[in-house]
Design a protein around this motif. Structure first.
Motif, PDB file in Angstrom:
ATOM      1  N   PHE A  80     -11.339  -1.346 -10.890  1.00  0.00           N
ATOM      2  CA  PHE A  80     -11.283   0.113 -10.875  1.00  0.00           C
ATOM      3  C   PHE A  80     -10.516   0.641  -9.671  1.00  0.00           C
ATOM      4  O   PHE A  80      -9.417   1.139  -9.816  1.00  0.00           O
ATOM      5  N   ASP A  81     -11.067   0.517  -8.459  1.00  0.00           N
ATOM      6  CA  ASP A  81     -10.424   1.178  -7.325  1.00  0.00           C
ATOM      7  C   ASP A  81     -10.273   0.325  -6.074  1.00  0.00           C
ATOM      8  O   ASP A  81     -10.001   0.862  -4.999  1.00  0.00           O
ATOM      9  N   LEU A  82     -10.442  -0.995  -6.179  1.00  0.00           N
ATOM     10  CA  LEU A  82     -10.317  -1.828  -4.988  1.00  0.00           C
ATOM     11  C   LEU A  82      -9.741  -3.192  -5.336  1.00  0.00           C
ATOM     12  O   LEU A  82     -10.215  -3.864  -6.252  1.00  0.00           O
ATOM     13  N   ILE A  83      -8.695  -3.571  -4.596  1.00  0.00           N
ATOM     14  CA  ILE A  83      -8.089  -4.890  -4.717  1.00  0.00           C
ATOM     15  C   ILE A  83      -7.971  -5.455  -3.314  1.00  0.00           C
ATOM     16  O   ILE A  83      -7.479  -4.778  -2.405  1.00  0.00           O
ATOM     17  N   ILE A  84      -8.419  -6.689  -3.136  1.00  0.00           N
ATOM     18  CA  ILE A  84      -8.320  -7.348  -1.838  1.00  0.00           C
ATOM     19  C   ILE A  84      -7.575  -8.663  -2.023  1.00  0.00           C
ATOM     20  O   ILE A  84      -7.914  -9.467  -2.891  1.00  0.00           O
ATOM     21  N   ALA A  85      -6.536  -8.857  -1.189  1.00  0.00           N
ATOM     22  CA  ALA A  85      -5.745 -10.075  -1.216  1.00  0.00           C
ATOM     23  C   ALA A  85      -5.966 -10.830   0.091  1.00  0.00           C
ATOM     24  O   ALA A  85      -6.194 -10.224   1.139  1.00  0.00           O
ATOM     25  N   LYS A  86      -5.885 -12.158   0.023  1.00  0.00           N
ATOM     26  CA  LYS A  86      -6.157 -12.998   1.192  1.00  0.00           C
ATOM     27  C   LYS A  86      -4.848 -13.509   1.780  1.00  0.00           C
ATOM     28  O   LYS A  86      -4.054 -14.145   1.099  1.00  0.00           O
ATOM     29  N   ALA A  87      -4.643 -13.229   3.061  1.00  0.00           N
ATOM     30  CA  ALA A  87      -3.476 -13.735   3.780  1.00  0.00           C
ATOM     31  C   ALA A  87      -3.855 -15.001   4.526  1.00  0.00           C
ATOM     32  O   ALA A  87      -4.998 -15.171   4.963  1.00  0.00           O
ATOM     33  N   ASP A  88      -2.889 -15.897   4.666  1.00  0.00           N
ATOM     34  CA  ASP A  88      -3.116 -17.117   5.442  1.00  0.00           C
ATOM     35  C   ASP A  88      -3.185 -16.780   6.926  1.00  0.00           C
ATOM     36  O   ASP A  88      -2.809 -15.690   7.359  1.00  0.00           O
ATOM     37  N   ASP A  89      -3.629 -17.745   7.719  1.00  0.00           N
ATOM     38  CA  ASP A  89      -3.729 -17.521   9.164  1.00  0.00           C
ATOM     39  C   ASP A  89      -2.361 -17.303   9.804  1.00  0.00           C
ATOM     40  O   ASP A  89      -2.242 -16.578  10.788  1.00  0.00           O
ATOM     41  N   ASP A  90      -1.325 -17.920   9.244  1.00  0.00           N
ATOM     42  CA  ASP A  90       0.015 -17.795   9.819  1.00  0.00           C
ATOM     43  C   ASP A  90       0.858 -16.743   9.089  1.00  0.00           C
ATOM     44  O   ASP A  90       2.086 -16.810   9.095  1.00  0.00           O
ATOM     45  N   PHE A  91       0.201 -15.753   8.500  1.00  0.00           N
ATOM     46  CA  PHE A  91       0.901 -14.702   7.754  1.00  0.00           C
ATOM     47  C   PHE A  91       1.702 -13.845   8.736  1.00  0.00           C
ATOM     48  O   PHE A  91       1.152 -13.294   9.690  1.00  0.00           O
TER      49      PHE A  91
END
Length: 154
Positions: A80-91
């Motif tokens: 609906f209203d929230l998307i969370i993406a995961k970045a690597d430590d070296d992003f």
């Protein structure tokens, strides 16, 4: 022939085949052939395939790729209203903005019931052994009805 070229041609192919079968169906009824009722099903099915493939082409959209954006897997999406993406430590820091923009552009207009969608990229910061906490490194809010993004600095 690429997939999209084939996809563009399928409504025409099935449509011409359906018209050919329709002519054969009329001939089968005129000359009273025994397969006249079987060919009706094939005719209707080919015309239905033509309409279905045309409808699929109308809804098909390719993914937007923005230069400088990195791949980040989506780890949470409430639909609906929230998307969370995961970045690597070296992003890299310079890839945050293009990645948020790419995630935002790949949301379809009119999806998500017209909600303002928050898109966040987060890293996991290690606190101690076996314990980490999420840290949001970038956030954007997308209005899917207007198809515009509002950047939030982090």
């Amino acid at each position: 022939m690429s997939f999209f070229e084939l996809l563009e041609n399928t409504p025409k192919i099935f449509g011409f085949f359906g018209i050919f079968l329709f002519i054969c169906t009329i001939a089968a009824f005129i000359f009273n052939f025994g397969f006249k009722f079987r060919i009706i099903g094939a005719t209707i099915f080919s015309l239905l395939l033509s309409l279905s493939s045309w409808a699929f082409i109308q809804s098909y959209s390719e993914k937007v790729v923005i230069e400088g954006a990195k791949y980040v897997p989506i780890v949470y999406d409430n639909g609906f209203d929230l998307i969370i993406a995961k970045a690597d430590d070296d992003f890299p820091e310079e890839s945050i903005e293009p990645t948020l923009e790419q995630l935002s552009e790949n949301l379809r207009k009119g999806s998500r019931s017209g909600a303002n969608v928050k898109i966040k990229i987060r890293k996991l910061e290690k606190i101690s052994d076996d314990v980490s906490k999420p840290v949001v490194i970038g956030e954007v809010q997308k209005n899917v009805t207007m198809n515009e993004s509002i950047k939030n600095g982090k």
